[in-house]
Design an enzyme around this catalytic site. Structure first.
Site, PDB file in Angstrom:
ATOM      1  N   THR A   1      39.229  51.217  38.427  1.00 27.40           N
ATOM      2  CA  THR A   1      40.337  50.634  39.188  1.00 27.40           C
ATOM      3  C   THR A   1      41.191  51.759  39.735  1.00 27.40           C
ATOM      4  O   THR A   1      41.120  52.890  39.241  1.00 27.40           O
ATOM      5  CB  THR A   1      41.208  49.738  38.278  1.00 27.40           C
ATOM      6  OG1 THR A   1      42.206  49.078  39.067  1.00 27.40           O
ATOM      7  CG2 THR A   1      41.931  50.544  37.209  1.00 27.40           C
TER       8      THR A   1
ATOM      9  N   LYS B   1      47.461  48.857  35.619  1.00 27.63           N
ATOM     10  CA  LYS B   1      46.342  48.803  34.675  1.00 27.63           C
ATOM     11  C   LYS B   1      46.125  50.185  34.062  1.00 27.63           C
ATOM     12  O   LYS B   1      45.863  50.311  32.859  1.00 27.63           O
ATOM     13  CB  LYS B   1      45.062  48.355  35.390  1.00 27.63           C
ATOM     14  CG  LYS B   1      45.056  46.893  35.781  1.00 27.63           C
ATOM     15  CD  LYS B   1      43.688  46.497  36.296  1.00 27.63           C
ATOM     16  CE  LYS B   1      43.658  45.050  36.735  1.00 27.63           C
ATOM     17  NZ  LYS B   1      42.347  44.619  37.205  1.00 27.63           N
TER      18      LYS B   1
ATOM     19  N   GLU C   1      30.259  43.710  44.750  1.00 28.21           N
ATOM     20  CA  GLU C   1      30.576  42.279  44.838  1.00 28.21           C
ATOM     21  C   GLU C   1      30.663  41.702  43.423  1.00 28.21           C
ATOM     22  O   GLU C   1      29.745  41.882  42.619  1.00 28.21           O
ATOM     23  CB  GLU C   1      29.481  41.557  45.619  1.00 28.21           C
ATOM     24  CG  GLU C   1      29.970  40.229  46.156  1.00 28.21           C
ATOM     25  CD  GLU C   1      28.832  39.411  46.765  1.00 28.21           C
ATOM     26  OE1 GLU C   1      28.980  38.178  46.807  1.00 28.21           O
ATOM     27  OE2 GLU C   1      27.831  40.011  47.161  1.00 28.21           O
TER      28      GLU C   1
ATOM     29  N   ASP D   1      37.985  42.443  33.899  1.00 21.24           N
ATOM     30  CA  ASP D   1      38.061  41.292  34.794  1.00 21.24           C
ATOM     31  C   ASP D   1      38.908  40.251  34.089  1.00 21.24           C
ATOM     32  O   ASP D   1      38.832  40.109  32.864  1.00 21.24           O
ATOM     33  CB  ASP D   1      36.670  40.727  35.093  1.00 21.24           C
ATOM     34  CG  ASP D   1      36.714  39.798  36.295  1.00 21.24           C
ATOM     35  OD1 ASP D   1      37.274  40.184  37.338  1.00 21.24           O
ATOM     36  OD2 ASP D   1      36.202  38.665  36.202  1.00 21.24           O
TER      37      ASP D   1
ATOM     38  N   GLY E   1      50.437  37.691  40.794  1.00 23.18           N
ATOM     39  CA  GLY E   1      49.526  36.546  40.634  1.00 23.18           C
ATOM     40  C   GLY E   1      50.237  35.298  40.131  1.00 23.18           C
ATOM     41  O   GLY E   1      51.223  34.833  40.711  1.00 23.18           O
TER      42      GLY E   1
ATOM     43  N   ASP F   1      51.967  34.851  37.435  1.00 28.46           N
ATOM     44  CA  ASP F   1      53.070  35.089  36.490  1.00 28.46           C
ATOM     45  C   ASP F   1      54.270  34.142  36.677  1.00 28.46           C
ATOM     46  O   ASP F   1      54.836  33.680  35.684  1.00 28.46           O
ATOM     47  CB  ASP F   1      53.542  36.552  36.564  1.00 28.46           C
ATOM     48  CG  ASP F   1      52.573  37.500  35.872  1.00 28.46           C
ATOM     49  OD1 ASP F   1      51.727  37.019  35.105  1.00 28.46           O
ATOM     50  OD2 ASP F   1      52.676  38.713  36.094  1.00 28.46           O
TER      51      ASP F   1
ATOM     52  N   LYS G   1      55.759  42.221  28.728  1.00 28.17           N
ATOM     53  CA  LYS G   1      54.477  41.622  29.126  1.00 28.17           C
ATOM     54  C   LYS G   1      53.303  42.364  28.489  1.00 28.17           C
ATOM     55  O   LYS G   1      52.380  41.740  27.962  1.00 28.17           O
ATOM     56  CB  LYS G   1      54.343  41.617  30.655  1.00 28.17           C
ATOM     57  CG  LYS G   1      53.004  41.047  31.113  1.00 28.17           C
ATOM     58  CD  LYS G   1      52.868  40.885  32.602  1.00 28.17           C
ATOM     59  CE  LYS G   1      51.424  40.534  32.943  1.00 28.17           C
ATOM     60  NZ  LYS G   1      51.188  40.362  34.380  1.00 28.17           N
TER      61      LYS G   1
ATOM     62  N   HIS H   1      46.984  39.568  27.876  1.00 23.23           N
ATOM     63  CA  HIS H   1      45.543  39.487  27.651  1.00 23.23           C
ATOM     64  C   HIS H   1      44.898  40.860  27.803  1.00 23.23           C
ATOM     65  O   HIS H   1      44.022  41.230  27.043  1.00 23.23           O
ATOM     66  CB  HIS H   1      44.941  38.467  28.629  1.00 23.23           C
ATOM     67  CG  HIS H   1      45.438  38.593  30.047  1.00 23.23           C
ATOM     68  ND1 HIS H   1      46.780  38.696  30.355  1.00 23.23           N
ATOM     69  CD2 HIS H   1      44.788  38.695  31.233  1.00 23.23           C
ATOM     70  CE1 HIS H   1      46.923  38.811  31.656  1.00 23.23           C
ATOM     71  NE2 HIS H   1      45.738  38.833  32.212  1.00 23.23           N
TER      72      HIS H   1
HETATM   73  P1  IMP Z   1      41.669  40.989  38.332  1.00 23.61           P
HETATM   74  O1  IMP Z   1      40.893  40.898  37.082  1.00 23.61           O
HETATM   75  O2  IMP Z   1      42.688  42.079  38.276  1.00 23.61           O
HETATM   76  O3  IMP Z   1      40.789  41.063  39.550  1.00 23.61           O
HETATM   77  O4  IMP Z   1      42.524  39.649  38.451  1.00 23.61           O
HETATM   78  C1  IMP Z   1      41.968  38.414  38.851  1.00 23.61           C
HETATM   79  C2  IMP Z   1      43.037  37.416  39.234  1.00 23.61           C
HETATM   80  O5  IMP Z   1      43.509  36.770  38.064  1.00 23.61           O
HETATM   81  C3  IMP Z   1      44.265  38.034  39.890  1.00 23.61           C
HETATM   82  O6  IMP Z   1      44.125  38.062  41.283  1.00 23.61           O
HETATM   83  C4  IMP Z   1      45.364  37.074  39.487  1.00 23.61           C
HETATM   84  O7  IMP Z   1      45.394  36.000  40.380  1.00 23.61           O
HETATM   85  C5  IMP Z   1      44.912  36.573  38.134  1.00 23.61           C
HETATM   86  N1  IMP Z   1      45.522  37.360  37.044  1.00 23.61           N
HETATM   87  C6  IMP Z   1      44.894  38.216  36.193  1.00 23.61           C
HETATM   88  N2  IMP Z   1      45.776  38.760  35.315  1.00 23.61           N
HETATM   89  C7  IMP Z   1      46.972  38.240  35.631  1.00 23.61           C
HETATM   90  C8  IMP Z   1      48.293  38.444  35.100  1.00 23.61           C
HETATM   91  O8  IMP Z   1      48.541  39.208  34.154  1.00 23.61           O
HETATM   92  N3  IMP Z   1      49.278  37.738  35.701  1.00 23.61           N
HETATM   93  C9  IMP Z   1      49.076  36.899  36.742  1.00 23.61           C
HETATM   94  N4  IMP Z   1      47.886  36.691  37.282  1.00 23.61           N
HETATM   95  C10 IMP Z   1      46.826  37.347  36.735  1.00 23.61           C
END
Ligand code: IMP
Length: 193
Positions: free
Chosen positions: A9, A14, A42, A71, A150, A152, A170, A175
């Site tokens: 990333t 992160k 992808e 992910d 996202g 939140d 947070k 997670h």
């Molecule tokens: P990625 O794993 O970073 O690609 O996240 C995938 C999607 O999950 C993001 O675009 C958010 O929409 C949602 N997401 C993942 N982690 C969070 C978080 O900690 N807060 C809010 N949305 C999250």
């Protein structure tokens, strides 16, 4: 213990979280860019683990250093676990929370449970492994707070949304933090101090 780890990333938040949690092991965490990898495969897996592995393998094949990729997504009980791996693609940019509130508008208080889930894939010359973390909460009724990203603003932990927590608050319950702590234990067990 391994000396360096690449995180698949370039996301500063992160990276900061991974650096903080892995610091006691003396591991330097490099971003994908710092490691010289330029790949964006992808993410067409059916699970968080499959997608994390797709990303980790792509970067590992490019740089040959121990690599992690994560992910994550939101799983809503009343929606049979959706949007799950499709969390990023659930709605057009900036409309995720509004769409979710609309889809949840008739769901009663006691059925609004949800969880953020994260899986991290780790890969090195000895093979790969995955570790996961959860953050349980509930979907609120309106968007609140300006921190985070996202979903939140609609994800309630206690009486606040995730977007009303500070970054440190947070990280303690997230997670991704939980999955990173699993990774910490895994590395400690495999490679010792
Ligand atoms: P990625 O794993 O970073 O690609 O996240 C995938 C999607 O999950 C993001 O675009 C958010 O929409 C949602 N997401 C993942 N982690 C969070 C978080 O900690 N807060 C809010 N949305 C999250």
């Amino acid at each position: 213990m391994i000396k360096q780890l690449v995180m698949a990333t370039n996301n500063a938040n992160k990276l900061r979280e991974a650096r903080e949690i892995l610091a006691p092991l003396g591991i330097e965490v490099l971003s994908q860019r710092e490691a010289g990898a330029n790949c964006d495969p992808e993410e067409n897996g059916a699970t968080f683990a499959e997608n994390a592995l797709i990303k980790a393998k792509a970067v590992y094949e490019a740089v040959g250093l121990p690599t992690i990729a994560d992910d994550s997504g939101l799983c809503v009980d009343a929606m049979d676990g959706r949007p799950g791996v499709y969390s990023a693609r659930y709605a057009p940019e900036g409309q995720h929370c509004a769409k979710l509130l609309e889809e949840m508008k008739d769901v009663p208080e006691d059925k609004r449970g949800a969880a953020f889930r994260c899986t991290i894939a780790y890969i090195d010359e000895n093979g790969y492994d995955t570790m996961s973390g959860d953050c349980k909460g509930a979907i609120g009724y309106e968007q609140r707070g300006t921190n985070g990203f996202g979903y939140d603003p609609v994800f309630m932990v206690g009486d606040r949304t995730m977007a009303e927590l500070t970054a440190d608050e947070k990280n303690k319950i997230s997670h991704r933090g939980a999955a990173l702590r699993e990774l910490y234990s895994f590395l400690k067990e495999r490679y010792g101090d």
